[in-house]
Design a protein around this motif. Structure first.
Motif, PDB file in Angstrom:
ATOM      1  N   THR A  79       0.847  -1.195   0.000  1.00 43.05           N
ATOM      2  CA  THR A  79       0.000   0.000   0.000  1.00 43.05           C
ATOM      3  C   THR A  79       0.881   1.243   0.000  1.00 43.05           C
ATOM      4  O   THR A  79       1.722   1.418   0.878  1.00 43.05           O
ATOM      5  N   SER A  80       0.674   2.102  -0.998  1.00 44.75           N
ATOM      6  CA  SER A  80       1.328   3.405  -1.026  1.00 44.75           C
ATOM      7  C   SER A  80       0.334   4.405  -0.429  1.00 44.75           C
ATOM      8  O   SER A  80      -0.697   4.709  -1.027  1.00 44.75           O
ATOM      9  N   ILE A  81       0.629   4.882   0.774  1.00 41.90           N
ATOM     10  CA  ILE A  81      -0.356   5.652   1.537  1.00 41.90           C
ATOM     11  C   ILE A  81      -0.699   6.976   0.839  1.00 41.90           C
ATOM     12  O   ILE A  81      -1.857   7.382   0.777  1.00 41.90           O
ATOM     13  N   GLN A  82       0.316   7.654   0.272  1.00 39.87           N
ATOM     14  CA  GLN A  82       0.055   8.946  -0.390  1.00 39.87           C
ATOM     15  C   GLN A  82      -0.805   8.784  -1.636  1.00 39.87           C
ATOM     16  O   GLN A  82      -1.793   9.473  -1.837  1.00 39.87           O
ATOM     17  N   LYS A  83      -0.422   7.821  -2.483  1.00 39.97           N
ATOM     18  CA  LYS A  83      -1.125   7.648  -3.754  1.00 39.97           C
ATOM     19  C   LYS A  83      -2.465   6.950  -3.583  1.00 39.97           C
ATOM     20  O   LYS A  83      -3.346   7.071  -4.428  1.00 39.97           O
ATOM     21  N   GLY A  84      -2.599   6.159  -2.522  1.00 37.14           N
ATOM     22  CA  GLY A  84      -3.805   5.349  -2.361  1.00 37.14           C
ATOM     23  C   GLY A  84      -3.768   4.066  -3.171  1.00 37.14           C
ATOM     24  O   GLY A  84      -4.740   3.327  -3.225  1.00 37.14           O
ATOM     25  N   ASP A  85      -2.630   3.799  -3.839  1.00 34.47           N
ATOM     26  CA  ASP A  85      -2.504   2.546  -4.585  1.00 34.47           C
ATOM     27  C   ASP A  85      -2.349   1.380  -3.608  1.00 34.47           C
ATOM     28  O   ASP A  85      -1.638   1.486  -2.602  1.00 34.47           O
ATOM     29  N   LYS A  86      -3.022   0.269  -3.932  1.00 31.77           N
ATOM     30  CA  LYS A  86      -2.916  -0.913  -3.091  1.00 31.77           C
ATOM     31  C   LYS A  86      -2.968  -2.133  -3.997  1.00 31.77           C
ATOM     32  O   LYS A  86      -3.955  -2.332  -4.710  1.00 31.77           O
ATOM     33  N   VAL A  87      -1.897  -2.906  -4.009  1.00 32.23           N
ATOM     34  CA  VAL A  87      -1.882  -4.104  -4.848  1.00 32.23           C
ATOM     35  C   VAL A  87      -1.575  -5.326  -4.002  1.00 32.23           C
ATOM     36  O   VAL A  87      -0.757  -5.278  -3.093  1.00 32.23           O
ATOM     37  N   ARG A  88      -2.255  -6.417  -4.351  1.00 28.25           N
ATOM     38  CA  ARG A  88      -2.079  -7.672  -3.637  1.00 28.25           C
ATOM     39  C   ARG A  88      -1.629  -8.748  -4.625  1.00 28.25           C
ATOM     40  O   ARG A  88      -2.240  -8.940  -5.670  1.00 28.25           O
ATOM     41  N   PHE A  89      -0.534  -9.416  -4.286  1.00 31.01           N
ATOM     42  CA  PHE A  89      -0.055 -10.536  -5.082  1.00 31.01           C
ATOM     43  C   PHE A  89      -0.353 -11.837  -4.346  1.00 31.01           C
ATOM     44  O   PHE A  89      -0.169 -11.914  -3.128  1.00 31.01           O
ATOM     45  N   LEU A  90      -0.801 -12.834  -5.096  1.00 33.18           N
ATOM     46  CA  LEU A  90      -1.041 -14.173  -4.540  1.00 33.18           C
ATOM     47  C   LEU A  90      -0.176 -15.169  -5.297  1.00 33.18           C
ATOM     48  O   LEU A  90      -0.240 -15.234  -6.530  1.00 33.18           O
ATOM     49  N   ASP A 123      -4.153  -8.309  -7.802  1.00 29.65           N
ATOM     50  CA  ASP A 123      -5.353  -7.493  -7.914  1.00 29.65           C
ATOM     51  C   ASP A 123      -5.192  -6.274  -7.012  1.00 29.65           C
ATOM     52  O   ASP A 123      -4.236  -6.176  -6.245  1.00 29.65           O
ATOM     53  N   GLY A 124      -6.128  -5.344  -7.133  1.00 30.18           N
ATOM     54  CA  GLY A 124      -6.047  -4.159  -6.286  1.00 30.18           C
ATOM     55  C   GLY A 124      -6.479  -2.904  -7.000  1.00 30.18           C
ATOM     56  O   GLY A 124      -7.313  -2.938  -7.906  1.00 30.18           O
ATOM     57  N   ASN A 125      -5.889  -1.788  -6.588  1.00 32.61           N
ATOM     58  CA  ASN A 125      -6.272  -0.476  -7.090  1.00 32.61           C
ATOM     59  C   ASN A 125      -5.008   0.305  -7.442  1.00 32.61           C
ATOM     60  O   ASN A 125      -4.158   0.524  -6.582  1.00 32.61           O
ATOM     61  N   MET A 127       4.798   3.741   3.424  1.00 26.62           N
ATOM     62  CA  MET A 127       4.332   2.502   2.791  1.00 26.62           C
ATOM     63  C   MET A 127       3.863   1.509   3.853  1.00 26.62           C
ATOM     64  O   MET A 127       4.320   1.545   4.999  1.00 26.62           O
ATOM     65  N   GLN A 128       2.968   0.633   3.432  1.00 30.10           N
ATOM     66  CA  GLN A 128       2.579  -0.510   4.265  1.00 30.10           C
ATOM     67  C   GLN A 128       2.717  -1.770   3.422  1.00 30.10           C
ATOM     68  O   GLN A 128       2.434  -1.762   2.227  1.00 30.10           O
ATOM     69  N   TYR A 129       3.172  -2.830   4.090  1.00 30.83           N
ATOM     70  CA  TYR A 129       3.430  -4.084   3.394  1.00 30.83           C
ATOM     71  C   TYR A 129       2.928  -5.186   4.308  1.00 30.83           C
ATOM     72  O   TYR A 129       3.381  -5.287   5.450  1.00 30.83           O
ATOM     73  N   SER A 130       1.965  -5.955   3.857  1.00 27.35           N
ATOM     74  CA  SER A 130       1.453  -7.021   4.721  1.00 27.35           C
ATOM     75  C   SER A 130       1.611  -8.373   4.025  1.00 27.35           C
ATOM     76  O   SER A 130       1.540  -8.467   2.788  1.00 27.35           O
ATOM     77  N   ILE A 131       1.861  -9.389   4.826  1.00 27.76           N
ATOM     78  CA  ILE A 131       2.148 -10.728   4.309  1.00 27.76           C
ATOM     79  C   ILE A 131       1.274 -11.746   5.030  1.00 27.76           C
ATOM     80  O   ILE A 131       1.149 -11.703   6.251  1.00 27.76           O
ATOM     81  N   LYS A 132       0.685 -12.645   4.258  1.00 31.70           N
ATOM     82  CA  LYS A 132      -0.015 -13.799   4.833  1.00 31.70           C
ATOM     83  C   LYS A 132       0.550 -15.040   4.143  1.00 31.70           C
ATOM     84  O   LYS A 132       0.677 -15.062   2.917  1.00 31.70           O
ATOM     85  N   HIS A 133       0.843 -16.038   4.948  1.00 34.05           N
ATOM     86  CA  HIS A 133       1.527 -17.202   4.417  1.00 34.05           C
ATOM     87  C   HIS A 133       0.994 -18.442   5.108  1.00 34.05           C
ATOM     88  O   HIS A 133       0.845 -18.463   6.325  1.00 34.05           O
ATOM     89  N   SER A 134       0.673 -19.476   4.350  1.00 32.91           N
ATOM     90  CA  SER A 134       0.224 -20.730   4.965  1.00 32.91           C
ATOM     91  C   SER A 134       0.897 -21.909   4.281  1.00 32.91           C
ATOM     92  O   SER A 134       1.164 -21.881   3.070  1.00 32.91           O
TER      93      SER A 134
END
Length: 231
Positions: free
Chosen positions: A13-24, A51-53, A221-228
């Motif tokens: 997530t780019s906080i200034q731009k509002g862009d948010k992309v998720r990779f799977l 996917d994302g914005n 920036m924010q970067y989140s991870i989910k892993h299983s």
């Protein structure tokens, strides 16, 4: 070796731009242990989607269909989508420190490589752990341009063959990418569920909040991870 499947999801997530992309990334392969206690993971990246914005537009793309991706989005997807179908061999010691990682090429020869996106954040201490136990480890999170993390772990609960561990840390690093000088400064928090018998992290959720200083411009920036992992 034991057959293993992994799902790895990361959101930028780019906080200034509002862009948010998720990779799977969906991976499959095998895990085996050698006589020294080292574990080898042999994995192929079966499927990668995003996917994302971006720029106010909803986006949804699949690495298997590269012709459908517009050029302005390729700058976001290429470094990750280029890894689809690639086979990696990663070797970890019994404390979960990554010792090596190579791409296995079509002719079966290994080559040192861009690091696969999948990162394991668990690092064990040199002693048996119990509820309430805490320890600290230094992690290198990314190859090439290294991001360093000073992480503190704490055992929250041990129940039904699983160990529940919390993690918090400081992120730092600097380097150069595409001719741009950058540095990173921030924090990381997360929770990891570990199989008490094998020590493998079955579920990981990590959140990173950091400021990227790119050529003197500070970008939150924010970067989140989910892993299983499933055996």
């Amino acid at each position: 070796g034991k057959q293993v499947k992994m799902a790895y999801e990361f959101t930028v997530t780019s906080i200034q731009k509002g862009d948010k992309v998720r990779f799977l990334i969906s991976m499959s392969g095998s895990a085996e242990k050698d006589g020294n206690g080292d574990v080898s993971l042999n994995f192929v990246n079966d499927k990668i989607t995003m996917d994302g914005n971006v720029g106010g537009k909803q986006v949804d793309y699949d690495a298997a269909l590269p012709d459908s991706i517009p050029d302005e989005i390729k700058t976001v997807t290429t470094s990750v989508f280029s890894l689809v179908g690639k086979k990696f061999k990663s070797v970890y010691d019994e404390r979960m420190n990554k010792k090596s990682e190579v791409i296995i090429k079509a002719d079966a020869s290994p080559s040192d490589s861009v690091e696969n996106k999948m990162q394991l954040f668990m690092r064990f201490p040199d002693t048996v752990i119990s509820v309430g136990y805490t320890w600290q480890r230094e992690l290198v999170i990314k190859s090439g341009n290294k991001m360093l993390c000073t992480a503190k772990y704490k055992v929250k609960e041990i129940k039904d063959g699983k160990v529940y561990i919390s993690m918090e840390g400081k992120l730092s690093g600097d380097g150069e990418t595409f001719g741009h000088v950058f540095s990173i400064d921030g924090n990381l928090t997360g929770n990891i569920t570990v199989d008490s018998k094998t020590g493998w992290p079955l579920q990981t959720e990590i959140n990173q909040d950091f400021t990227l200083d790119l050529n003197g411009e500070k970008i939150p920036m924010q970067y989140s991870i989910k892993h299983s992992i499933s055996f």
